[in-house]
Write a protein that holds these residues in place. Sequence first.
Motif, PDB file in Angstrom:
ATOM      1  N   PHE A  53       9.318   3.300   9.088  1.00 36.34           N
ATOM      2  CA  PHE A  53       7.942   3.425   8.609  1.00 36.34           C
ATOM      3  C   PHE A  53       7.902   3.718   7.112  1.00 36.34           C
ATOM      4  CE2 PHE A  53       4.347   6.262   7.585  1.00 36.34           C
ATOM      5  CZ  PHE A  53       3.308   5.375   7.802  1.00 36.34           C
ATOM      6  N   LYS A  54       8.737   4.648   6.665  1.00 35.51           N
ATOM      7  CA  LYS A  54       8.761   4.996   5.242  1.00 35.51           C
ATOM      8  C   LYS A  54       9.158   3.793   4.394  1.00 35.51           C
ATOM      9  CE  LYS A  54      11.321   8.649   6.133  1.00 35.51           C
ATOM     10  NZ  LYS A  54      12.164   9.852   5.976  1.00 35.51           N
ATOM     11  N   LYS A  55      10.163   3.047   4.841  1.00 41.78           N
ATOM     12  CA  LYS A  55      10.606   1.873   4.089  1.00 41.78           C
ATOM     13  C   LYS A  55       9.518   0.809   4.040  1.00 41.78           C
ATOM     14  CE  LYS A  55      15.556   2.501   5.011  1.00 41.78           C
ATOM     15  NZ  LYS A  55      16.753   1.963   5.717  1.00 41.78           N
ATOM     16  N   GLU A  56       8.854   0.611   5.168  1.00 36.47           N
ATOM     17  CA  GLU A  56       7.791  -0.400   5.214  1.00 36.47           C
ATOM     18  C   GLU A  56       6.613  -0.002   4.329  1.00 36.47           C
ATOM     19  OE1 GLU A  56       6.404  -4.050   7.398  1.00 36.47           O
ATOM     20  OE2 GLU A  56       8.222  -3.216   6.529  1.00 36.47           O
ATOM     21  N   PHE A  57       6.251   1.277   4.386  1.00 36.35           N
ATOM     22  CA  PHE A  57       5.143   1.759   3.558  1.00 36.35           C
ATOM     23  C   PHE A  57       5.460   1.576   2.080  1.00 36.35           C
ATOM     24  CE2 PHE A  57       2.596   4.744   1.216  1.00 36.35           C
ATOM     25  CZ  PHE A  57       1.393   4.800   1.896  1.00 36.35           C
ATOM     26  N   ASN A  58       6.660   1.978   1.673  1.00 27.72           N
ATOM     27  CA  ASN A  58       7.048   1.880   0.267  1.00 27.72           C
ATOM     28  C   ASN A  58       7.135   0.432  -0.190  1.00 27.72           C
ATOM     29  OD1 ASN A  58       7.205   4.637   0.401  1.00 27.72           O
ATOM     30  ND2 ASN A  58       9.434   4.734   0.435  1.00 27.72           N
ATOM     31  N   TYR A  60       5.416  -2.035   1.037  1.00 25.49           N
ATOM     32  CA  TYR A  60       4.066  -2.585   0.974  1.00 25.49           C
ATOM     33  C   TYR A  60       3.351  -2.167  -0.314  1.00 25.49           C
ATOM     34  CZ  TYR A  60      -0.759  -3.645   2.031  1.00 25.49           C
ATOM     35  OH  TYR A  60      -2.037  -4.135   1.968  1.00 25.49           O
ATOM     36  N   THR A  61       3.437  -0.877  -0.655  1.00 27.05           N
ATOM     37  CA  THR A  61       2.748  -0.433  -1.869  1.00 27.05           C
ATOM     38  C   THR A  61       3.360  -1.061  -3.120  1.00 27.05           C
ATOM     39  OG1 THR A  61       4.136   1.567  -1.899  1.00 27.05           O
ATOM     40  CG2 THR A  61       1.953   1.741  -0.885  1.00 27.05           C
ATOM     41  N   GLN A  62       4.676  -1.279  -3.120  1.00 24.05           N
ATOM     42  CA  GLN A  62       5.291  -1.964  -4.251  1.00 24.05           C
ATOM     43  C   GLN A  62       4.802  -3.407  -4.327  1.00 24.05           C
ATOM     44  OE1 GLN A  62       7.306  -0.704  -6.786  1.00 24.05           O
ATOM     45  NE2 GLN A  62       6.723  -2.691  -7.605  1.00 24.05           N
ATOM     46  N   SER A  63       4.665  -4.036  -3.162  1.00 21.30           N
ATOM     47  CA  SER A  63       4.121  -5.395  -3.132  1.00 21.30           C
ATOM     48  C   SER A  63       2.685  -5.420  -3.642  1.00 21.30           C
ATOM     49  CB  SER A  63       4.175  -5.941  -1.696  1.00 21.30           C
ATOM     50  OG  SER A  63       3.488  -7.169  -1.581  1.00 21.30           O
ATOM     51  N   LEU A  64       1.907  -4.372  -3.323  1.00 22.47           N
ATOM     52  CA  LEU A  64       0.521  -4.295  -3.787  1.00 22.47           C
ATOM     53  C   LEU A  64       0.457  -4.209  -5.310  1.00 22.47           C
ATOM     54  CD1 LEU A  64      -2.462  -4.010  -2.845  1.00 22.47           C
ATOM     55  CD2 LEU A  64      -2.115  -1.540  -2.894  1.00 22.47           C
ATOM     56  N   ILE A  65       1.359  -3.421  -5.908  1.00 26.48           N
ATOM     57  CA  ILE A  65       1.399  -3.318  -7.366  1.00 26.48           C
ATOM     58  C   ILE A  65       1.826  -4.640  -7.980  1.00 26.48           C
ATOM     59  CG2 ILE A  65       2.469  -2.142  -9.325  1.00 26.48           C
ATOM     60  CD1 ILE A  65       0.483  -0.478  -7.652  1.00 26.48           C
ATOM     61  N   ASN A  66       2.823  -5.292  -7.380  1.00 26.47           N
ATOM     62  CA  ASN A  66       3.270  -6.600  -7.879  1.00 26.47           C
ATOM     63  C   ASN A  66       2.138  -7.619  -7.801  1.00 26.47           C
ATOM     64  OD1 ASN A  66       5.791  -5.481  -8.253  1.00 26.47           O
ATOM     65  ND2 ASN A  66       6.653  -6.322  -6.377  1.00 26.47           N
ATOM     66  N   ARG A  67       1.369  -7.553  -6.714  1.00 25.29           N
ATOM     67  CA  ARG A  67       0.247  -8.470  -6.564  1.00 25.29           C
ATOM     68  C   ARG A  67      -0.809  -8.213  -7.643  1.00 25.29           C
ATOM     69  NH1 ARG A  67      -1.256 -13.410  -5.603  1.00 25.29           N
ATOM     70  NH2 ARG A  67      -3.439 -13.554  -4.947  1.00 25.29           N
ATOM     71  N   SER A  68      -1.068  -6.950  -7.919  1.00 20.36           N
ATOM     72  CA  SER A  68      -2.030  -6.593  -8.958  1.00 20.36           C
ATOM     73  C   SER A  68      -1.584  -7.130 -10.319  1.00 20.36           C
ATOM     74  CB  SER A  68      -2.200  -5.078  -9.022  1.00 20.36           C
ATOM     75  OG  SER A  68      -3.031  -4.700 -10.086  1.00 20.36           O
ATOM     76  N   GLU A  69      -0.302  -6.962 -10.641  1.00 17.77           N
ATOM     77  CA  GLU A  69       0.220  -7.470 -11.909  1.00 17.77           C
ATOM     78  C   GLU A  69       0.096  -8.988 -11.984  1.00 17.77           C
ATOM     79  OE1 GLU A  69       3.634  -5.352 -13.999  1.00 17.77           O
ATOM     80  OE2 GLU A  69       4.113  -4.973 -11.889  1.00 17.77           O
ATOM     81  N   HIS A  70       0.393  -9.670 -10.869  1.00 20.04           N
ATOM     82  CA  HIS A  70       0.297 -11.134 -10.852  1.00 20.04           C
ATOM     83  C   HIS A  70      -1.146 -11.583 -11.100  1.00 20.04           C
ATOM     84  CE1 HIS A  70       0.906 -15.309  -9.639  1.00 20.04           C
ATOM     85  NE2 HIS A  70      -0.141 -15.174  -8.826  1.00 20.04           N
ATOM     86  N   LEU A  71      -2.107 -10.921 -10.462  1.00 17.71           N
ATOM     87  CA  LEU A  71      -3.514 -11.286 -10.656  1.00 17.71           C
ATOM     88  C   LEU A  71      -3.959 -11.038 -12.092  1.00 17.71           C
ATOM     89  CD1 LEU A  71      -5.010  -9.868  -7.338  1.00 17.71           C
ATOM     90  CD2 LEU A  71      -4.764 -12.277  -7.946  1.00 17.71           C
ATOM     91  N   PHE A 200     -14.005  -4.224   7.257  1.00 17.73           N
ATOM     92  CA  PHE A 200     -12.592  -4.589   7.157  1.00 17.73           C
ATOM     93  C   PHE A 200     -11.783  -3.678   8.076  1.00 17.73           C
ATOM     94  CE2 PHE A 200      -8.413  -5.059   5.330  1.00 17.73           C
ATOM     95  CZ  PHE A 200      -8.400  -6.348   4.814  1.00 17.73           C
ATOM     96  N   GLN A 201     -10.997  -4.234   8.970  1.00 20.54           N
ATOM     97  CA  GLN A 201     -10.202  -3.451   9.912  1.00 20.54           C
ATOM     98  C   GLN A 201      -8.827  -3.169   9.317  1.00 20.54           C
ATOM     99  OE1 GLN A 201     -11.592  -2.276  12.908  1.00 20.54           O
ATOM    100  NE2 GLN A 201     -13.382  -3.038  11.798  1.00 20.54           N
ATOM    101  N   TRP A 202      -8.630  -1.956   8.842  1.00 22.39           N
ATOM    102  CA  TRP A 202      -7.395  -1.596   8.155  1.00 22.39           C
ATOM    103  C   TRP A 202      -6.263  -1.309   9.152  1.00 22.39           C
ATOM    104  CZ3 TRP A 202      -8.632  -2.458   3.308  1.00 22.39           C
ATOM    105  CH2 TRP A 202      -9.899  -2.152   2.838  1.00 22.39           C
ATOM    106  N   THR A 203      -5.067  -1.701   8.779  1.00 23.84           N
ATOM    107  CA  THR A 203      -3.892  -1.225   9.507  1.00 23.84           C
ATOM    108  C   THR A 203      -3.610   0.210   9.069  1.00 23.84           C
ATOM    109  OG1 THR A 203      -2.282  -1.924   7.844  1.00 23.84           O
ATOM    110  CG2 THR A 203      -2.955  -3.573   9.482  1.00 23.84           C
ATOM    111  N   PHE A 204      -2.685   0.868   9.750  1.00 28.44           N
ATOM    112  CA  PHE A 204      -2.376   2.268   9.445  1.00 28.44           C
ATOM    113  C   PHE A 204      -1.907   2.411   7.997  1.00 28.44           C
ATOM    114  CE2 PHE A 204       0.458   6.144  10.595  1.00 28.44           C
ATOM    115  CZ  PHE A 204      -0.547   7.007  10.167  1.00 28.44           C
ATOM    116  N   ILE A 205      -1.017   1.543   7.560  1.00 28.52           N
ATOM    117  CA  ILE A 205      -0.501   1.622   6.191  1.00 28.52           C
ATOM    118  C   ILE A 205      -1.602   1.334   5.189  1.00 28.52           C
ATOM    119  CG2 ILE A 205       1.015   0.471   4.525  1.00 28.52           C
ATOM    120  CD1 ILE A 205       3.130   0.294   6.686  1.00 28.52           C
ATOM    121  N   GLU A 206      -2.404   0.295   5.428  1.00 26.79           N
ATOM    122  CA  GLU A 206      -3.500  -0.040   4.506  1.00 26.79           C
ATOM    123  C   GLU A 206      -4.508   1.101   4.430  1.00 26.79           C
ATOM    124  OE1 GLU A 206      -3.613  -4.889   5.191  1.00 26.79           O
ATOM    125  OE2 GLU A 206      -4.710  -3.532   6.521  1.00 26.79           O
ATOM    126  N   TRP A 207      -4.795   1.717   5.564  1.00 29.24           N
ATOM    127  CA  TRP A 207      -5.761   2.819   5.594  1.00 29.24           C
ATOM    128  C   TRP A 207      -5.259   3.994   4.772  1.00 29.24           C
ATOM    129  CZ3 TRP A 207      -5.476   7.827   7.592  1.00 29.24           C
ATOM    130  CH2 TRP A 207      -6.692   8.514   7.715  1.00 29.24           C
TER     131      TRP A 207
END
Length: 530
Positions: A53-58, A60-71, A200-207
């Motif tokens: 869970f910790k690895k997946e959460f981390n 995902y958030t890194q992917s979110l930052i990468n996505r923000s930079e790409h946009l 929007f139906q959030w998953t646990f990590i997104e929430w």
Amino acid sequence: MTGIVMGHASHTKTHLFGNECEFMSLSKWWNKVTATRKEVNLESLSDEDKDAFKKEFNAYTQSLINRSEHLMTSNAMGMLDYQKMISGTMPFVDYTDLDARFGEYTVRRQDVILAYFRNLPSVANIFPVQSGVRNKEVVPAVQFGELSQGYRKGRVFKGNIKFASELYWVNDVMFKYEFDDMIALQKRYVMDLSKGSSVFQWTFIEWCVIWFGRQLFNEQQRRRVVGVRVPQQNVVANPAMFAADGVLRAIQRAEEELKVLPFDLSRYDPVTIVDYLEAIWDMVDDILLSMEGIALYANMKHRKWYLRQFRKKYGTDSDFDGVKSSLIDVSPVQIIWVPNMPANCYKVWVTSPGNVENLEYVPNEMLGFKFKEDFESVTAQSRWMEGSVVQKVGVQYKTMAELQASKRQNQWIFTNFPVTKLDPDATVIDGVQNTEFLAGDNTDTATVSNIINASEEVVYKIICGSTAKVTKITKSGAFSEIASAWTPTAAGDFIKVYAQLEDYNITVDGETYKATRPTGKFLELDRKVS
């Protein structure tokens, strides 16, 4: 597609919302929580499940930052409109060549999260945010003198260029929170999920990202206006407003560096506000050749005062469209009302929109949360950079006399002097009245002994207004922790102080926690003695 992105599509036997990517796999216990809307017995999970869970959460958030930079780099961030996206109108963005772990639909969901934060009330529309600033940068500014003249033959030249420079810098800001019990967080999520009220139906990590991010975002919007970076004290909780500089501090810094000479107008009140703002506008109009593209900024909390007095002063001149918030004799210029300023802040400034801005290093870096430590006591944390600056300020002078002699001809921003004047011989300051206080003439030398009703998230500035019989501060009592006694030698000398904090134990329902409170003493941030 919209159903998958929004979380409305049916779950399959293997994936949430039919989104067939690794991130949405129902083989993971945290995704089962979303699908079944039932809590998982966390105590029965293996160490591998907890680490996963910790690895997946981390990740995902890194992917979110990468996505923000790409946009941001692809100039697509501005296309994210949350209201349109949740109504089913997805933006046209290139979703090719995506990581299979998260896939197109999950990245589209990340875009909705980023759009959600863009949709929250922000000050970015008033003070633009410049990214890419790390540590300190020197940025040049140029002011041209008059260039043109009638034609003459030969090598005849005219004009001058004044070079100035502004120092841009950001400070490290952090968020660290410890969960004594992750079970409580899971219960809160299941409760919110069962309500089914969110579009929007959030998953646990997104929430979790939204849960932390919304609070941090709101704190950041306040800090971007009123924040003042001070040395962090060794306590559990330093005030959020002391993490980085906001725009008011950037403007104050320009004044203290002898680049801006404030108009000698102290604070207004609910009755004088209209005349006060008009007077400032008129004074700037007398200095500048044109007021085109110039705006006046004032405290949003005082807008109601302005409108009431506007009705009284110009009510017979209004049409049936209602009372306008624009200055009556300056059209079509409109006052820009700044949110998040406290009620006891009377700062007003005039400049071109966008001249005062906020700084950061990586866009949305604050959302790069990480889960760490043991599962029974999990910490969530992130780290980012913030700051504020006035892009074009003015020529810096060596002395106050030189600045005054310039008659504000070399400024790009114009400000007031919104102090509360202390009574003669005053020894106590009331922190509710203002954050800046001017000590004038006394019958004898006066010593300030305390600031009552002081806020723990405010820096107070005490300014010398007269040296006939000065107001001073000794290193004792409430001020025993300042560097040394403060005795001003010239008008304009100042000292800035803020509350000293301490930790203490508090017991609630049999549980003992550490909390932070003011000690009643003050620490020194800065001083000027001529």
